[in-house]
Design a protein around this motif. Structure first.
Motif, PDB file in Angstrom:
ATOM      1  N   VAL A  89      41.097  36.966  42.621  1.00  0.00           N
ATOM      2  CA  VAL A  89      41.066  35.645  41.680  1.00  0.00           C
ATOM      3  C   VAL A  89      41.757  36.262  40.249  1.00  0.00           C
ATOM      4  N   GLU A  90      42.707  35.735  39.736  1.00  0.00           N
ATOM      5  CA  GLU A  90      43.492  36.173  38.643  1.00  0.00           C
ATOM      6  C   GLU A  90      43.698  35.102  37.756  1.00  0.00           C
ATOM      7  N   LYS A  91      43.505  35.296  36.576  1.00  0.00           N
ATOM      8  CA  LYS A  91      44.181  34.176  35.409  1.00  0.00           C
ATOM      9  C   LYS A  91      45.462  34.567  35.240  1.00  0.00           C
ATOM     10  N   GLU A  92      46.387  33.915  35.541  1.00  0.00           N
ATOM     11  CA  GLU A  92      47.910  34.064  35.215  1.00  0.00           C
ATOM     12  C   GLU A  92      48.246  34.238  33.719  1.00  0.00           C
ATOM     13  N   GLY A  93      48.744  35.572  33.496  1.00  0.00           N
ATOM     14  CA  GLY A  93      48.987  35.941  32.040  1.00  0.00           C
ATOM     15  C   GLY A  93      47.979  36.862  31.701  1.00  0.00           C
ATOM     16  N   SER A  94      46.802  37.034  32.272  1.00  0.00           N
ATOM     17  CA  SER A  94      46.051  38.081  32.036  1.00  0.00           C
ATOM     18  C   SER A  94      45.707  39.252  32.538  1.00  0.00           C
TER      19      SER A  94
END
Length: 109
Positions: A89-94
């Motif tokens: 689960v990855e926050k885009e841009g982070s």
């Protein structure tokens, strides 16, 4: 017209036999979880609205990639198609993995 009906019935019969033989051999035509199930799993990870979802193959693994728009940004959730396990689960841009992060606020304490 009778020939067309007879041809259709013959084709249907042969197709039915073929499907029975596949099932008798234990071949599963569709393995793994469905796209709908993957979306449900993703929404349990990130509260928001799904804006895209697709299947991709990466390093021999087939997985679902689901993009969710949440209040605090976009998230990419990757789910193993075979098992339904959340891979990332990855926050885009982070560039950070939020799978094990219970505290979702972005403030440094």
């Amino acid at each position: 017209m009778k020939k067309l009906v007879a041809l259709f019935l013959t084709f249907s019969f042969l197709l039915g036999l073929n499907l029975l033989s596949v099932n008798a051999q234990g071949v599963k035509p569709l393995e793994g979880i469905s796209m709908e199930k993957a979306k449900q799993i993703a929404l349990k990870q990130v509260n928001g609205k799904i804006i895209s979802a697709h299947v991709e193959k990466d390093d021999g693994m087939v997985k679902y990639e689901i993009i969710i728009q949440a209040k605090d940004g976009r998230y990419e959730v990757e789910i193993d198609k075979a098992t339904g396990k959340v891979l990332e689960v990855e926050k885009e841009g982070s560039g950070r993995d939020n799978r094990d992060d219970d505290d979702h606020d972005d403030h440094d304490d």
